[in-house]
Design a protein around this motif. Structure first.
Motif, PDB file in Angstrom:
ATOM      1  N   THR A 202       0.812  -1.223   0.000  1.00 46.38           N
ATOM      2  CA  THR A 202       0.000   0.000   0.000  1.00 46.38           C
ATOM      3  C   THR A 202       0.840   1.265   0.000  1.00 46.38           C
ATOM      4  O   THR A 202       0.396   2.291  -0.509  1.00 46.38           O
TER       5      THR A 202
ATOM      6  N   ASN B 246      -0.317   3.901  -2.846  1.00 48.75           N
ATOM      7  CA  ASN B 246      -0.853   5.207  -2.460  1.00 48.75           C
ATOM      8  C   ASN B 246      -0.146   6.362  -3.145  1.00 48.75           C
ATOM      9  O   ASN B 246      -0.690   7.463  -3.231  1.00 48.75           O
TER      10      ASN B 246
ATOM     11  N   ALA C 261      -6.637  -4.134  -4.085  1.00 48.32           N
ATOM     12  CA  ALA C 261      -6.413  -3.574  -2.752  1.00 48.32           C
ATOM     13  C   ALA C 261      -7.682  -2.941  -2.201  1.00 48.32           C
ATOM     14  O   ALA C 261      -7.970  -3.033  -1.011  1.00 48.32           O
TER      15      ALA C 261
ATOM     16  N   ILE D 288      -6.679  -0.512   0.933  1.00 52.36           N
ATOM     17  CA  ILE D 288      -6.711   0.903   0.554  1.00 52.36           C
ATOM     18  C   ILE D 288      -8.160   1.368   0.650  1.00 52.36           C
ATOM     19  O   ILE D 288      -9.058   0.763   0.065  1.00 52.36           O
TER      20      ILE D 288
END
Length: 181
Positions: free
Chosen positions: A121, A125, A158, A164
């Motif tokens: 992640t 991100n 995700a 996420i």
């Protein structure tokens, strides 16, 4: 060759290097032409898969901080194209036949320790807009089309498994300003 080693003695893994063919001289004897990447010990081989755990450790390492700082991995990347107007699309892929096939690979292809996976992640991100929660386009990030497709799949997975999330900020309105009683 000696000058190159003197200038770059502690390189363990550079971000990008141009492939140059050179003739190495050692004690005055000429050797056949070799690529500069082989002389420096830099591998363009991408047939080995890096485990996710190694990628997660790399994102927390000092080498990653030294290379990218606090910026996302795509910020220092600059697309290489001829002319003043960039092409509408990025290249289809940077890796052909298990090797980097271009002199200026995309940010993910150039660094073999950046693995696109739904559990990574911290990397995913970096490619999501903090204002809207949308995936940034390949025109903005400079990813090749193949890695951008893998990025979209990894972000979708995700979001499905919940690693996420994107929360829309709650806005409180005073409806008395809009409706008269």
């Amino acid at each position: 060759m000696f000058a190159i080693k003197c200038l770059l003695p502690n390189i363990t893994k550079p971000i990008a290097i141009k492939t140059i063919t050179t003739t190495a001289t050692l004690n005055g004897s000429l050797k056949p032409p070799q690529k500069l990447t082989t002389l420096l010990g830099i591998s363009t081989d991408r047939t080995q898969t890096i485990p996710l755990e190694t990628s997660l450790k790399y994102l927390k390492s000092k080498a990653y901080k030294q290379t990218y700082g606090e910026d996302p991995v795509w910020v220092p990347y600059r697309r290489n194209h001829k002319g003043a107007i960039p092409p509408r699309k990025t290249r289809k892929t940077c890796i052909r036949g298990g090797h980097i096939s271009t002199g200026n690979p995309c940010p993910i292809c150039r660094d073999e320790y950046l693995v696109l996976h739904e559990n990574n992640t911290a990397l995913l991100n970096q490619f999501i807009s903090p204002q809207t929660g949308a995936i940034l386009s390949y025109k903005q990030t400079g990813l090749c089309q193949k890695k951008h497709q893998e990025l979209q799949v990894a972000i979708a997975k995700a979001r499905d498994i919940g690693t996420i999330t994107f929360d829309v900020p709650f806005r409180k309105y005073n409806y008395a300003d809009y409706y008269k009683e």
